[in-house]
Design a protein around this motif. Structure first.
Motif, PDB file in Angstrom:
ATOM      1  N   LYS A  60       0.834  -1.208   0.000  1.00  0.00           N
ATOM      2  CA  LYS A  60       0.000   0.000   0.000  1.00  0.00           C
ATOM      3  C   LYS A  60       0.865   1.254   0.000  1.00  0.00           C
ATOM      4  N   ASP A  61       1.904   1.258   0.828  1.00  0.00           N
ATOM      5  CA  ASP A  61       2.769   2.433   0.917  1.00  0.00           C
ATOM      6  C   ASP A  61       3.556   2.664  -0.371  1.00  0.00           C
ATOM      7  N   LEU A  62       3.961   1.567  -1.038  1.00  0.00           N
ATOM      8  CA  LEU A  62       4.741   1.698  -2.269  1.00  0.00           C
ATOM      9  C   LEU A  62       3.865   1.824  -3.515  1.00  0.00           C
ATOM     10  N   GLY A  63       2.575   1.532  -3.362  1.00  0.00           N
ATOM     11  CA  GLY A  63       1.675   1.605  -4.503  1.00  0.00           C
ATOM     12  C   GLY A  63       1.826   0.447  -5.471  1.00  0.00           C
ATOM     13  N   VAL A  64       2.155  -0.744  -4.937  1.00  0.00           N
ATOM     14  CA  VAL A  64       2.324  -1.927  -5.787  1.00  0.00           C
ATOM     15  C   VAL A  64       1.623  -3.119  -5.152  1.00  0.00           C
ATOM     16  N   LYS A  65       1.336  -4.127  -5.964  1.00  0.00           N
ATOM     17  CA  LYS A  65       0.832  -5.393  -5.461  1.00  0.00           C
ATOM     18  C   LYS A  65       2.032  -6.281  -5.113  1.00  0.00           C
ATOM     19  N   ILE A  66       1.829  -7.217  -4.206  1.00  0.00           N
ATOM     20  CA  ILE A  66       2.882  -8.148  -3.814  1.00  0.00           C
ATOM     21  C   ILE A  66       2.602  -9.509  -4.445  1.00  0.00           C
ATOM     22  N   ARG A  67       3.578 -10.012  -5.182  1.00  0.00           N
ATOM     23  CA  ARG A  67       3.452 -11.358  -5.752  1.00  0.00           C
ATOM     24  C   ARG A  67       4.506 -12.254  -5.103  1.00  0.00           C
ATOM     25  N   PHE A  68       4.039 -13.224  -4.314  1.00  0.00           N
ATOM     26  CA  PHE A  68       4.942 -14.126  -3.619  1.00  0.00           C
ATOM     27  C   PHE A  68       5.287 -15.338  -4.487  1.00  0.00           C
ATOM     28  N   GLN A  69       6.522 -15.792  -4.364  1.00  0.00           N
ATOM     29  CA  GLN A  69       6.949 -17.053  -4.958  1.00  0.00           C
ATOM     30  C   GLN A  69       7.323 -18.001  -3.824  1.00  0.00           C
ATOM     31  N   ASP A  70       6.681 -19.156  -3.784  1.00  0.00           N
ATOM     32  CA  ASP A  70       6.936 -20.149  -2.745  1.00  0.00           C
ATOM     33  C   ASP A  70       8.068 -21.069  -3.197  1.00  0.00           C
ATOM     34  N   LEU A  71       9.175 -21.064  -2.442  1.00  0.00           N
ATOM     35  CA  LEU A  71      10.347 -21.853  -2.797  1.00  0.00           C
ATOM     36  C   LEU A  71      10.932 -22.516  -1.557  1.00  0.00           C
ATOM     37  N   PRO A  72      11.634 -23.643  -1.733  1.00  0.00           N
ATOM     38  CA  PRO A  72      12.369 -24.201  -0.597  1.00  0.00           C
ATOM     39  C   PRO A  72      13.424 -23.189  -0.153  1.00  0.00           C
ATOM     40  N   TRP A  73      13.608 -23.038   1.156  1.00  0.00           N
ATOM     41  CA  TRP A  73      14.503 -21.997   1.641  1.00  0.00           C
ATOM     42  C   TRP A  73      15.911 -22.114   1.058  1.00  0.00           C
ATOM     43  N   ALA A  74      16.365 -23.354   0.810  1.00  0.00           N
ATOM     44  CA  ALA A  74      17.725 -23.556   0.279  1.00  0.00           C
ATOM     45  C   ALA A  74      17.919 -22.879  -1.077  1.00  0.00           C
ATOM     46  N   SER A  75      16.837 -22.657  -1.818  1.00  0.00           N
ATOM     47  CA  SER A  75      16.962 -22.056  -3.142  1.00  0.00           C
ATOM     48  C   SER A  75      16.600 -20.575  -3.165  1.00  0.00           C
ATOM     49  N   VAL A  76      16.159 -20.028  -2.024  1.00  0.00           N
ATOM     50  CA  VAL A  76      15.703 -18.640  -2.001  1.00  0.00           C
ATOM     51  C   VAL A  76      16.849 -17.659  -2.223  1.00  0.00           C
ATOM     52  N   LEU A  77      17.921 -17.782  -1.461  1.00  0.00           N
ATOM     53  CA  LEU A  77      19.023 -16.830  -1.605  1.00  0.00           C
ATOM     54  C   LEU A  77      19.767 -16.978  -2.928  1.00  0.00           C
ATOM     55  N   PRO A  78      20.011 -18.189  -3.435  1.00  0.00           N
ATOM     56  CA  PRO A  78      20.598 -18.288  -4.769  1.00  0.00           C
ATOM     57  C   PRO A  78      19.735 -17.613  -5.841  1.00  0.00           C
ATOM     58  N   GLY A  79      18.410 -17.725  -5.717  1.00  0.00           N
ATOM     59  CA  GLY A  79      17.519 -17.053  -6.666  1.00  0.00           C
ATOM     60  C   GLY A  79      17.585 -15.549  -6.545  1.00  0.00           C
ATOM     61  N   LEU A  80      17.763 -15.058  -5.316  1.00  0.00           N
ATOM     62  CA  LEU A  80      17.936 -13.620  -5.111  1.00  0.00           C
ATOM     63  C   LEU A  80      19.228 -13.151  -5.757  1.00  0.00           C
ATOM     64  N   ASP A  81      20.295 -13.932  -5.593  1.00  0.00           N
ATOM     65  CA  ASP A  81      21.577 -13.595  -6.217  1.00  0.00           C
ATOM     66  C   ASP A  81      21.443 -13.511  -7.735  1.00  0.00           C
ATOM     67  N   ALA A  82      20.581 -14.356  -8.305  1.00  0.00           N
ATOM     68  CA  ALA A  82      20.397 -14.399  -9.753  1.00  0.00           C
ATOM     69  C   ALA A  82      19.351 -13.388 -10.238  1.00  0.00           C
ATOM     70  N   SER A  83      18.846 -12.543  -9.334  1.00  0.00           N
ATOM     71  CA  SER A  83      17.872 -11.487  -9.671  1.00  0.00           C
ATOM     72  C   SER A  83      16.563 -12.043 -10.223  1.00  0.00           C
ATOM     73  N   ARG A  84      16.129 -13.191  -9.711  1.00  0.00           N
ATOM     74  CA  ARG A  84      14.858 -13.769 -10.164  1.00  0.00           C
ATOM     75  C   ARG A  84      13.660 -13.109  -9.485  1.00  0.00           C
ATOM     76  N   TYR A  85      13.904 -12.376  -8.405  1.00  0.00           N
ATOM     77  CA  TYR A  85      12.848 -11.645  -7.707  1.00  0.00           C
ATOM     78  C   TYR A  85      13.489 -10.471  -6.982  1.00  0.00           C
TER      79      TYR A  85
END
Length: 277
Positions: free
Chosen positions: A71-96
């Protein structure tokens, strides 16, 4: 048209294209999210009370917090459900754009990632059976069989605390998940479980006749936070999220959500603290 004028026209066109390219390339992650109308956030929907499913729908503290951030940023939030072991590698790869976790702010993680301001305390605390009168403070677990989740920052601190106790305490029994540890605690197979304060508080709040929190927390002071990339493009986005969280803390929304999900509130700072772990 003369060759000279034609050359000037081509040069001007090239300059215009170059400027347009620079303008596009200069768009940071906050601008991209606002243009797209959504912020993409990775999480693991098996970490109650922060993120989990109920009746087939995502729920939890993170969902509520990000609804307010959106609401504060004026955007919708789209969550991606992933196993935690793959969350940070995906962040490093700019997937979200962000990892919701949340994760404990540690010295090692700060070297690699940019954290938002804290959203809850993460200090390690003990959960015991509600009818166990032998454990009234953390030191009372000496000599008892204990449980924790394997490979976690909480387990490392738990082990260090147990080693500081007098006498001999059996090795901490390690489980693949805290849910398994809580099940064994309820069944009397272990005497206590060490986990972060919000998770412990939630377990006791959900089953007050079965579990109780052992006060005070015994680990080094720690905080939960959301994780972003440590780069120039991500900085404006994290700055905006920080501002939204601080605003929520000041107007009482964050406190209300902490009470709703943890049954208690936490005194969290308005900036990322220097971690003790």
């Amino acid at each position: 048209m003369s060759i000279t004028r034609r050359g000037l026209g081509v040069a001007a066109l090239g300059t215009g294209l170059a400027a347009a390219f620079v303008q596009r390339a200069a768009a940071n992650n906050l601008e991209k999210a606002k243009k797209a109308g959504e912020l993409v956030v990775a999480t693991e929907l098996h970490f109650a009370p922060f993120d989990f499913t109920e009746g087939g729908k995502q729920t939890g503290f993170n969902s509520d917090v990000f609804a307010e951030i959106g609401k504060d940023l004026g955007v919708k939030i789209r969550f991606q459900d992933l196993p935690w072991a793959s969350v940070l590698p995906g962040l490093d790869a700019s997937r979200y754009d962000l990892a919701a976790g949340p994760a404990i702010i540690t010295k090692a993680r700060l070297e690699r990632y940019r954290f938002t301001v804290p959203i809850a305390e993460a200090t390690v605390t003990l959960l015991k059976r509600a009818n166990d009168r032998s454990i009234n403070k953390p030191e009372d677990i000496a000599g008892k069989q204990l449980g924790g989740a394997t490979g976690t920052a909480q387990l490392a601190q738990f082990k260090a605390f147990v080693e500081s106790l007098p006498g001999t305490t059996p090795p901490i029994r390690e489980y693949q998940s805290f849910s398994e540890a809580y099940a064994d605690l309820a069944a009397g197979r272990i005497a206590a479980v060490g986990n972060s304060l919000p998770n412990i508080a939630y377990a006791a709040k959900q089953r007050p006749n079965v579990f109780a929190v052992v006060q005070p927390p015994f680990g080094a002071k720690a905080y939960f936070s959301y994780i972003g990339r440590k780069d120039a493009d991500s900085a404006p986005l994290i700055d905006a999220i920080d501002a939204a969280i601080v605003k929520m803390r000041q107007d009482g929304r964050l406190t209300a959500l902490q009470t709703k999900w943890f049954g208690q509130t936490f005194d969290t700072p308005n900036s990322v603290p220097v971690p003790a772990v």
